[in-house]
Write an enzyme that holds these catalytic residues in place. Sequence first.
Site, PDB file in Angstrom:
ATOM      1  N   GLU A 118       0.856  -1.204   0.000  1.00  0.00           N
ATOM      2  CA  GLU A 118       0.000   0.000   0.000  1.00  0.00           C
ATOM      3  C   GLU A 118       0.881   1.239   0.000  1.00  0.00           C
ATOM      4  O   GLU A 118       1.994   1.232   0.538  1.00  0.00           O
ATOM      5  CB  GLU A 118      -0.875  -0.015   1.274  1.00  0.00           C
ATOM      6  CG  GLU A 118      -1.714   1.232   1.425  1.00  0.00           C
ATOM      7  CD  GLU A 118      -2.766   1.118   2.530  1.00  0.00           C
ATOM      8  OE1 GLU A 118      -2.771   0.098   3.262  1.00  0.00           O
ATOM      9  OE2 GLU A 118      -3.583   2.042   2.641  1.00  0.00           O
ATOM     10  N   ASN A 169     -12.205  -1.357  -0.403  1.00  0.00           N
ATOM     11  CA  ASN A 169     -11.428  -1.903   0.724  1.00  0.00           C
ATOM     12  C   ASN A 169     -12.081  -1.445   2.017  1.00  0.00           C
ATOM     13  O   ASN A 169     -12.405  -0.258   2.170  1.00  0.00           O
ATOM     14  CB  ASN A 169      -9.992  -1.382   0.683  1.00  0.00           C
ATOM     15  CG  ASN A 169      -9.237  -1.696   1.976  1.00  0.00           C
ATOM     16  OD1 ASN A 169      -8.835  -2.835   2.215  1.00  0.00           O
ATOM     17  ND2 ASN A 169      -9.072  -0.686   2.836  1.00  0.00           N
ATOM     18  N   GLU A 170     -12.275  -2.347   2.926  1.00  0.00           N
ATOM     19  CA  GLU A 170     -12.852  -2.017   4.239  1.00  0.00           C
ATOM     20  C   GLU A 170     -13.978  -0.989   4.089  1.00  0.00           C
ATOM     21  O   GLU A 170     -13.961   0.086   4.692  1.00  0.00           O
ATOM     22  CB  GLU A 170     -11.758  -1.546   5.206  1.00  0.00           C
ATOM     23  CG  GLU A 170     -10.736  -2.640   5.450  1.00  0.00           C
ATOM     24  CD  GLU A 170      -9.808  -2.437   6.639  1.00  0.00           C
ATOM     25  OE1 GLU A 170      -9.779  -1.335   7.212  1.00  0.00           O
ATOM     26  OE2 GLU A 170      -9.101  -3.416   6.995  1.00  0.00           O
ATOM     27  N   TYR A 223      -6.276  -8.338  12.220  1.00  0.00           N
ATOM     28  CA  TYR A 223      -4.971  -8.023  12.815  1.00  0.00           C
ATOM     29  C   TYR A 223      -5.023  -8.403  14.288  1.00  0.00           C
ATOM     30  O   TYR A 223      -6.008  -8.104  14.968  1.00  0.00           O
ATOM     31  CB  TYR A 223      -4.682  -6.523  12.744  1.00  0.00           C
ATOM     32  CG  TYR A 223      -4.449  -6.005  11.348  1.00  0.00           C
ATOM     33  CD1 TYR A 223      -3.181  -6.018  10.794  1.00  0.00           C
ATOM     34  CD2 TYR A 223      -5.507  -5.487  10.585  1.00  0.00           C
ATOM     35  CE1 TYR A 223      -2.949  -5.528   9.515  1.00  0.00           C
ATOM     36  CE2 TYR A 223      -5.277  -5.005   9.306  1.00  0.00           C
ATOM     37  CZ  TYR A 223      -4.006  -5.022   8.770  1.00  0.00           C
ATOM     38  OH  TYR A 223      -3.775  -4.546   7.500  1.00  0.00           O
ATOM     39  N   GLU A 251      -5.761  -9.209   4.340  1.00  0.00           N
ATOM     40  CA  GLU A 251      -4.964  -8.455   5.317  1.00  0.00           C
ATOM     41  C   GLU A 251      -4.925  -9.260   6.607  1.00  0.00           C
ATOM     42  O   GLU A 251      -5.971  -9.512   7.212  1.00  0.00           O
ATOM     43  CB  GLU A 251      -5.547  -7.062   5.594  1.00  0.00           C
ATOM     44  CG  GLU A 251      -5.352  -6.097   4.428  1.00  0.00           C
ATOM     45  CD  GLU A 251      -5.762  -4.662   4.733  1.00  0.00           C
ATOM     46  OE1 GLU A 251      -5.645  -4.222   5.896  1.00  0.00           O
ATOM     47  OE2 GLU A 251      -6.214  -3.992   3.788  1.00  0.00           O
ATOM     48  N   GLN A 264       2.117  -5.812   5.888  1.00  0.00           N
ATOM     49  CA  GLN A 264       2.289  -5.694   4.465  1.00  0.00           C
ATOM     50  C   GLN A 264       3.687  -6.207   4.093  1.00  0.00           C
ATOM     51  O   GLN A 264       4.460  -6.541   4.985  1.00  0.00           O
ATOM     52  CB  GLN A 264       2.105  -4.251   4.051  1.00  0.00           C
ATOM     53  CG  GLN A 264       0.711  -3.722   4.403  1.00  0.00           C
ATOM     54  CD  GLN A 264       0.427  -2.347   3.821  1.00  0.00           C
ATOM     55  OE1 GLN A 264       1.166  -1.835   3.009  1.00  0.00           O
ATOM     56  NE2 GLN A 264      -0.670  -1.736   4.279  1.00  0.00           N
TER      57      GLN A 264
HETATM   58  O1  AHR Z   1      -2.648  -2.328   6.474  1.00  0.00           O
HETATM   59  C1  AHR Z   1      -2.927  -1.079   7.012  1.00  0.00           C
HETATM   60  C2  AHR Z   1      -4.387  -0.708   6.957  1.00  0.00           C
HETATM   61  O2  AHR Z   1      -5.127  -1.580   7.751  1.00  0.00           O
HETATM   62  C3  AHR Z   1      -5.042  -0.810   5.610  1.00  0.00           C
HETATM   63  O3  AHR Z   1      -4.856   0.318   4.834  1.00  0.00           O
HETATM   64  C4  AHR Z   1      -6.490  -0.975   5.949  1.00  0.00           C
HETATM   65  O4  AHR Z   1      -7.186  -1.704   4.970  1.00  0.00           O
HETATM   66  C5  AHR Z   1      -6.467  -1.663   7.299  1.00  0.00           C
HETATM   67  O5  AHR Z   1      -7.284  -1.060   8.212  1.00  0.00           O
END
Ligand code: AHR
Length: 551
Positions: free
Chosen positions: A55, A219-220, A292, A345, A395
């Site tokens: 990104e 995205n999201e 995450y 992600e 990432q």
């Molecule tokens: O990976 C960092 C961020 O985390 C991304 O831009 C987003 O999609 C997520 O919240």
Amino acid sequence: MLKLGRRTFVSDVLATTTAYLLVPRSVKAADARIEILLDEPIGTVAPELYSHFVEHLGGVVYDGIWVGEKSRIPNYNGIRKALVDNLKKLKPGVIRYPGGCFADQYDWRDGVGARDKRPTRVNFWADTKYKTTRAYEDMEGGPQKYESNHFGTDEFVSFCKMVGAQPYLAANVRSRDVRVFLEWLEYCNAPANLTTWSTERAKNGYAAPHKVSYWGVGNESWGCGGDLTPEEYATEFRKFTAWLPTYGVPLKLIGSGPNGGDLNWTRKFFEGLALKGGRQIAKLYGWGLHYYCGSTGQQIANEYTENEWYDLLERANRMESLVTSHWQVMGEFDRERRVKLAVDEWGAWHKQDPDVPPGYLYAYAGTLRDALISGINLDTFQRHADKVTMANPAQLVNTIHSLFHTYEDHFILTPNYHVFEMYGAHAGATAVRTDFIAPKANFTRLDAQRKEIPASLWGLQGSASVKDKQLTLTVVNPHAKETREAEIAIRGASVKSGAVRTLASSDIHARNTFANPRGLEPTDALLTASGATITYKFAPASVTRLTLALS
Ligand code: AHR
């Protein structure tokens, strides 16, 4: 030593685990068992489980990937050479780009054509505070804050080609309309000189179409991608995909899936698609789950207690229930199971290393704990090879759960890199059911009131796959101090010979730094054991790969 018949094995798991806990530590016989059931295939391990994500965020693109053609840092047409050379070795599946939250801010047209004519824009992440233990600081200028657009679609696709990956582009749903998406498709995939945009691409030096199959639709969209409700996003998805020119390239569309355990997002989205009939669901190739596991209180990556070590590993392990619970909901609408999960992600998100420049958001090199988190996630995806079609840690370089850490001419491989290298042997093989029993790892976790509460994590976990009479077994031992001796029973074959590769350390904070780039690396050994059941001692705090030749 424990002996279990195939029939009693599964039903006795719970009882056995409890019994193990009562065995005194001084008893050194095998205290764990791994049973590999060759006649219970799960599915092919998609090579795309070994995918990546890039990104325009912090030092990911500018410096991590793009150093520019005139840089003193060795490069291939502006792309960091060391990154290309090392990533290529991993045989990456796809690379997702340009975000992340950035994608819903991005206009691809800014990033093509003569580089010196490309516009400069404010990056989505420009106002993000640089969080260190010292202070909150503003990021300085530079391409991390003011996007130069020097790295755009053509540079990205060239990068993918250099490393042998498929490009996966994410369309802007929040701030650009459908037409901009259609024109991006046209720029990438239409044959040269057929349309205005394909003529432009040829003029830019890319006569052959980029042939991009993978496209994300936003995205999201539940957050930075528009703060939509799932019903609203279903409408947007239908609108964005109602008609798409293929130019002979099969399109694989990925929907903006849930935030962790938000089953409502999955249910309402699929319900919203189904409103217009089953054909809508068939348009979807993958459903993009994001998860995450952050360190407690967002700490610096290499600062944690033994309890916090376990705490984060346990949080990473929640990927297991996320995969199965979303899969179940998807099945309520997709009876034919056409749609798979694309976990595009995942990773452990810590606080930024205070020694990197402010603009390098969430950059750190990670530790052995992150390596175990990589193993836990990759094993989870492989155990669900029938459900997960793609997975991308967030990432690739210089942010969050990265495989590489760079700063100008410094370049190191992180512990995550080594796990990807070890686990890559699973790609394309057939995942087979594998059951683990071992004494649990017990620890203490602090609740919101900072009260200690008891918690636990399994004692051994992993996955196995077979290809051409070669069995690959990967195993995580989360215990900070204890070796786990396990009997490994292979149902349906016998081991002729084998090799072991291990990433482990007696220091649970082990890591690589610019000053000590090889602080944590895998080691190799030959396996002497043979037969239908072998015994192996898994080192404490380790990720292990056993490569077994079968007869
Ligand atoms: O990976 C960092 C961020 O985390 C991304 O831009 C987003 O999609 C997520 O919240």
